[in-house]
Every structure is written in structure tokens, then in C-alpha cells.
Design an enzyme around this catalytic site. Sequence first.
Site, mmCIF file in Angstrom:
data_model
loop_
_atom_site.group_PDB
_atom_site.id
_atom_site.type_symbol
_atom_site.label_atom_id
_atom_site.label_comp_id
_atom_site.label_asym_id
_atom_site.label_seq_id
_atom_site.Cartn_x
_atom_site.Cartn_y
_atom_site.Cartn_z
ATOM 1 N N ASP A 1 40.216 33.675 42.245
ATOM 2 C CA ASP A 1 41.276 32.681 42.468
ATOM 3 C C ASP A 1 41.481 32.451 43.967
ATOM 4 O OD1 ASP A 1 42.523 35.051 43.046
ATOM 5 O OD2 ASP A 1 44.331 34.655 41.882
ATOM 6 N N SER A 2 40.734 33.203 44.795
ATOM 7 C CA SER A 2 40.677 32.892 46.230
ATOM 8 C C SER A 2 40.199 31.457 46.421
ATOM 9 C CB SER A 2 39.739 33.866 46.951
ATOM 10 O OG SER A 2 38.493 33.954 46.292
ATOM 11 N N ASP B 1 38.432 35.156 37.480
ATOM 12 C CA ASP B 1 39.794 35.608 37.759
ATOM 13 C C ASP B 1 40.776 34.878 36.857
ATOM 14 O OD1 ASP B 1 40.553 37.565 39.532
ATOM 15 O OD2 ASP B 1 40.364 36.276 41.302
ATOM 16 N N LYS C 1 39.038 39.040 35.270
ATOM 17 C CA LYS C 1 39.655 40.008 36.189
ATOM 18 C C LYS C 1 41.158 39.742 36.225
ATOM 19 C CE LYS C 1 39.123 39.857 40.850
ATOM 20 N NZ LYS C 1 40.518 39.662 41.290
ATOM 21 N N GLU D 1 44.909 41.287 38.054
ATOM 22 C CA GLU D 1 45.475 42.124 39.107
ATOM 23 C C GLU D 1 46.608 42.975 38.541
ATOM 24 O OE1 GLU D 1 46.662 39.753 42.464
ATOM 25 O OE2 GLU D 1 44.662 38.878 42.723
ATOM 26 N N GLU E 1 41.097 46.677 46.601
ATOM 27 C CA GLU E 1 41.204 45.771 47.755
ATOM 28 C C GLU E 1 42.218 46.314 48.761
ATOM 29 O OE1 GLU E 1 41.745 41.602 46.930
ATOM 30 O OE2 GLU E 1 42.088 41.152 49.063
#
Length: 299
Positions: free
Chosen positions: A59-60, A98, A128, A130, A197
Site C-alpha cells: 500500500d506504499s 497489502d 499482508k 499490519e 519494519e
Amino acid sequence: MSVTQLRPGGAPAPPPRVTSDALLQKKLAGHPITALTAYDYPTARLVDQAGIDMVLVGDSLGMVVLGYENTLPVTLDEMLHHTRAVARAVRRAFLVADMPYGSYHASLREATANAIRFIKDAGAQAVKIEGGAGRADLIRRLTAAEVPVVAHIGLTPQSVHSMGGYRVQGKSLDAIDRLSADARALEDAGAIAIVLEGIPRELAARITAQSGVPTIGIGAGPDCDGQILVFHDLFNLTFAPPAKFSRQYADGAEFFASALTRYRDDVAQHRFPSDHESYHLSHEVQAALGLPQPRARKA
Ligand code: KIV
């Protein structure tokens, strides 16, 4: 119109697909796992052809290709759209997508339905998410629904407001204990890998040594089972100074800027397109129109 050749004729059979088990075998053999983000067809194709093991549609993309200030505004539809483009390009790498902020936070039911879309509609092999131990129930639920999950702990960009900015995590003894416990809980819940991260090298090494699933580091030092970077960081395409942990392998900004300037100048100076870059009428049609005949070519 520019045409990208999607299926070159006579291309050799594609190499076998990287699986979650192949990633685990790399960890067990002590062979580093290579991972990189990609967000579109051409870059995904390059990343895959370079033999990178894991491609993440991160999602970056919200920041590096859509120009948002952070990853929070990225929508489910945007992630699905980019994941589909990447899935069309990737033949070998393990493809992870993501889940964007808000797509797995409301209820387990909605999160599961959204995750399934990445696998069923968009062609990802895993999603993925978080977060720490608080995501364990969701990971169990997704795993039961045949959705492999990569977990992500430490500096989790979707928590930018609750973290008070992008800060290295896991520096105090309490935080070290918490992140170590998070990693254990996520693995126990069924995560197939854990992204670490923005944490100290020593903590990443400790989590990696204790973990039965691969750890993939970004800003977490060299002792993780694998490394991931953002494609645009590698190529100086972020219009921002690089973070300490990232390494620029080429100056894409300079490369594109110089080509763009040459193109602009060539058009402005009537140097593009040339006669060779033009289509022509046949000699017969030119003669019928009374156009001057091209000179015979010298032998
Ligand atoms: O969104 C992203 O690109 C990421 C990583 C780089 C791990 O989450």
C-alpha cells in the site's frame, strides 16, 4: 499507440512458481529471501524476471505512485486494481498484496470477504496485514479460509497516527518483549511470514532466531531471513531523500529526466520524428497523387 507484447511467441515454459513452502525452505537452508514491491505491469515484469522471490503490491503505492501523503487513504479498489496488473506480469515470484487501512479493521467477516477478493479476483497468493497479537484471530480466520497471510510488525505505516509519526519501534525492553510476543502470536495463528519494519537489528535477529516462519526485513538489519525494499526507493523515484535503511541501485530520476529533455528538444527542433519513423504511401499512390517520387537508393 504503443504496444506491450504480452505473450511473446515461442517463449520457454515459465519457471516453477515460488510458494510459501519454498520461502520456508530458504529460511531453513539459510538462503536469503529476496523481496521487492511492484505496483504495475512493466515493473512487476522486470522484478519477476530479475528472479526476486517475493513481489509485494504494497500500500506504499499510495505514496509512491498515487501521490498521497501517507498510506491511509489507499482504497480496496485501488489495491485490487494494482494487484491485478502485477498478477498479469508475475510468473515466478510469490505474489503478496497489502490489505489497505480500513479493509480489515471493522469485522472479521468483512475482512475475510475483502481478503478473498485479493486471492480470487486479483490473483494474489497471500495478503499482508499490519499489526501484532491483536490480529491473531483474523489470521486464524483467513488461514481457515485458505488465505495465506503475511504479518507485518514494528513500524507499521498504517498506524502512523497512533505511533505519532514514522519512528523506529522496539527500542525499550518493554517494546522488545511486546514485539517478540507479537511475532510468536502471529506465527501461532498461522502467518506464513512476518515483515519486520523499522526495528533495531538486534531485535530483528532475536525474532528471526525464535521464529519458525521467515522474517522479511525492511529497516531491520541484515539478520532477517529476507529483505524487502520499495521499488521506487531503489531507483530514486520518490522525490525525497532516501531513508537510512534503503539503498539506491540506480538513478531513475536522472535517467528519465535526461530522456524526457532529449525528447522535448527533438520535437521542438524538428528532429523527431524522422522520415524513417514515419509511415509512407506506396510509390504508386504517391505517383497518382502527383507527389515527387523518392530518389532511387544507392546500391
Ligand atoms: O507497503 C509496503 O510497501 C510495505 C513494505 C515495504 C513492507 O508494506
